[in-house]
Enzyme design. Structure first.
Site, PDB file in Angstrom:
ATOM      1  CG  HIS A 207      -1.831   1.195   1.303  1.00 57.19           C
ATOM      2  ND1 HIS A 207      -3.147   1.088   1.710  1.00 57.19           N
ATOM      3  CD2 HIS A 207      -1.655   2.503   1.035  1.00 57.19           C
ATOM      4  CE1 HIS A 207      -3.722   2.274   1.685  1.00 57.19           C
ATOM      5  NE2 HIS A 207      -2.832   3.163   1.291  1.00 57.19           N
TER       6      HIS A 207
ATOM      7  CG  HIS B 163      -0.753   7.050  -0.921  1.00 54.47           C
ATOM      8  ND1 HIS B 163      -1.981   7.148  -1.542  1.00 54.47           N
ATOM      9  CD2 HIS B 163      -0.969   6.386   0.243  1.00 54.47           C
ATOM     10  CE1 HIS B 163      -2.905   6.587  -0.771  1.00 54.47           C
ATOM     11  NE2 HIS B 163      -2.324   6.115   0.317  1.00 54.47           N
TER      12      HIS B 163
ATOM     13  CE  LYS C 160      -7.728   2.228  -0.933  1.00 55.08           C
ATOM     14  NZ  LYS C 160      -6.584   2.301  -0.054  1.00 55.08           N
TER      15      LYS C 160
ATOM     16  CG  HIS D 199      -9.824   4.178   3.438  1.00 54.80           C
ATOM     17  ND1 HIS D 199      -8.620   4.826   3.578  1.00 54.80           N
ATOM     18  CD2 HIS D 199     -10.596   4.618   4.461  1.00 54.80           C
ATOM     19  CE1 HIS D 199      -8.664   5.611   4.638  1.00 54.80           C
ATOM     20  NE2 HIS D 199      -9.852   5.515   5.188  1.00 54.80           N
TER      21      HIS D 199
ATOM     22  CG  HIS E  54      -4.940   1.966   5.859  1.00 51.14           C
ATOM     23  ND1 HIS E  54      -6.281   1.822   6.085  1.00 51.14           N
ATOM     24  CD2 HIS E  54      -4.838   2.723   4.745  1.00 51.14           C
ATOM     25  CE1 HIS E  54      -6.940   2.455   5.139  1.00 51.14           C
ATOM     26  NE2 HIS E  54      -6.102   3.011   4.320  1.00 51.14           N
TER      27      HIS E  54
ATOM     28  CG  ASP F 123      -1.632   4.700   4.086  1.00 55.48           C
ATOM     29  OD1 ASP F 123      -1.646   5.208   2.954  1.00 55.48           O
ATOM     30  OD2 ASP F 123      -2.451   5.000   4.976  1.00 55.48           O
TER      31      ASP F 123
HETATM   32  C1  NCD Z   1      -3.657   8.823   2.259  1.00 56.96           C
HETATM   33  C2  NCD Z   1      -3.229   9.878   1.243  1.00 56.96           C
HETATM   34  O1  NCD Z   1      -2.663  10.905   1.650  1.00 56.96           O
HETATM   35  O2  NCD Z   1      -3.423   9.678   0.047  1.00 56.96           O
HETATM   36  N1  NCD Z   1      -3.709   9.429   3.556  1.00 56.96           N
HETATM   37  C3  NCD Z   1      -3.651   8.781   4.744  1.00 56.96           C
HETATM   38  O3  NCD Z   1      -3.807   9.425   5.774  1.00 56.96           O
HETATM   39  N2  NCD Z   1      -3.427   7.497   4.827  1.00 56.96           N
HETATM   40  C4  NCD Z   1      -4.947   8.235   1.853  1.00 56.96           C
HETATM   41  C5  NCD Z   1      -5.289   6.964   2.571  1.00 56.96           C
HETATM   42  O4  NCD Z   1      -4.673   5.929   2.362  1.00 56.96           O
HETATM   43  O5  NCD Z   1      -6.218   7.000   3.383  1.00 56.96           O
HETATM   44 ZN    ZN Z   2      -3.246   5.071   1.743  1.00 59.81          ZN
END
Ligand code: NCD
Ligand code: ZN
Length: 345
Positions: A13, A15, A99, A136, A174, A247
């Site tokens: 996971h 970003h 997702k 999520h 998460h 995450d």
């Molecule tokens: C994530 C993001 O910034 O894209 N933020 C987070 O707090 N985890 C989005 C997510 O995974 O919920």
């Molecule tokens: Zn995330």
């Protein structure tokens, strides 16, 4: 023990964003990880196979020279997702998962799902072809307390979906509560969970007691200590239902340090050092590899990585407090403890 050899880890996971941010954060993950499941919550989101192919190409173009890092792509499920497009993307191996963001649950989730009956056909198709749904898991009802949103989601959304679509393979992402850990433990082979680095370290006091600390604010928000303990127990147990999804969610400091700051902790840089510390404290270093490098690959039906990395224990390391992008600084997660382990080389 002061040396630990692991199969090269995967992050289930992650970003990476786009543009200047992508360029700055990708090397932080590619340095240690072989593969990562890339979240599709760009603006606009990655909803079609063509979007995913384009995004994958931008990631590959941003890879540091010589890196063998492999992005595993996802599609962002909307109420308009086209089943044929999704199936075709899965068949050619372009996507590894889909997702589900409940609309409004987190950063860039406005295009997410409100009416779950509208995605039932997509989910049935995914069950047929074995394509995992990454979830999520938080309800968005403003009447539900933010600390209860994950537990409420299990009961009111996740469990009904799983009953409605038997055989659907689900990753509860998460996870932050003992409720989620219990649900996954008792849920059979079709449900697993990812656990982040930061949720193994912080509880809600770290965010709120003695001053507000925006860099610890993420979603789902960290819960009370007993929940953190349940996550540590699950992660360090070796149970194949639990594996790493960092995450790691970079935001510029300018966006975090605001009256209404963004959710997300950026952990790509020091994740493995932090995890080694957490597992060592539990006397579970020999189970770190299962969590970082074996369990996730097994669930996704791919081989664990052949390459190895070596973690070495020594004097506390210096982790840079932030990384620089062309648009500003992203603060690196501060675990609030000395880190004695680093990845060799
Ligand atoms: C994530 C993001 O910034 O894209 N933020 C987070 O707090 N985890 C989005 C997510 O995974 O919920
Ligand atoms: Zn995330």
């Amino acid at each position: 023990m002061d040396r630990l050899t692991l199969r090269r880890p995967d992050d289930w996971h992650l970003h990476l964003r786009d543009g200047a941010m992508l360029n700055a954060v990708l090397p932080e993950t590619a340095r240690h990880f072989a593969r990562a499941l890339i979240m599709p919550n760009l603006v606009p989101p990655v909803v079609t196979a063509a979007d995913a192919a384009d995004y994958r190409d931008r990631i590959l173009a941003a890879k540091p020279r010589g890196s063998r890092f492999q992005p595993l792509m996802t599609l962002y499920l909307t109420e308009d997702t086209d089943v044929r497009d999704l199936r075709a993307a899965a068949e050619i191996g372009l996507i590894s998962a889909v997702k589900l963001y409940p609309a409004g649950a987190t950063t860039n989730s406005a295009s997410g799902v409100t009416d779950f009956s509208k995605v039932k056909r997509v989910l049935e198709n995914m069950a047929q072809i074995g394509l995992p749904l990454c979830v999520h898991g938080e309800v968005t009802d403003p009447a539900v307390d933010i600390f209860d949103r994950e537990a409420a989601f299990i009961e009111t959304v996740l469990d009904p979906i799983r009953r409605d679509v038997p055989g659907l393979r689900v990753v509860m992402e998460h996870v932050t509560t003992s409720d989620a850990v219990d649900y996954v433990r008792g849920g059979g082979d079709d449900i697993v969970a990812t656990i982040t680095t930061h949720h193994l370290v912080i509880n809600r006091n770290h965010i709120l007691a003695g001053g507000i600390r925006p860099h610890y604010y993420c979603l789902p928000v960290a819960k009370r200590e007993s929940h953190r303990r349940a996550l540590v127990a699950a992660a360090t147990s070796g149970d194949p239902s639990f594996f790493l999804g960092t995450d790691s969610a970079p935001h510029l400091d300018a966006a975090k340090l605001q009256p209404c700051g963004c959710a997300g902790c950026f952990t790509a840089t020091n994740t493995l050092s932090v995890l080694a510390e957490v597992f060592e404290a539990e006397g579970a270093l020999e189970r770190l590899e299962a969590f970082t490098s074996l369990n996730g690959a097994a669930f996704y039906g791919i081989e664990a990585n052949d390459e190895r990395i070596v973690l070495v224990k020594g004097d506390p390391i210096n982790v840079p407090p932030g990384i620089l992008t062309d648009e500003g600084v992203v603060t690196v997660f501060d675990p609030g403890m000395p880190l004695h382990w680093h990845v060799e080389g």
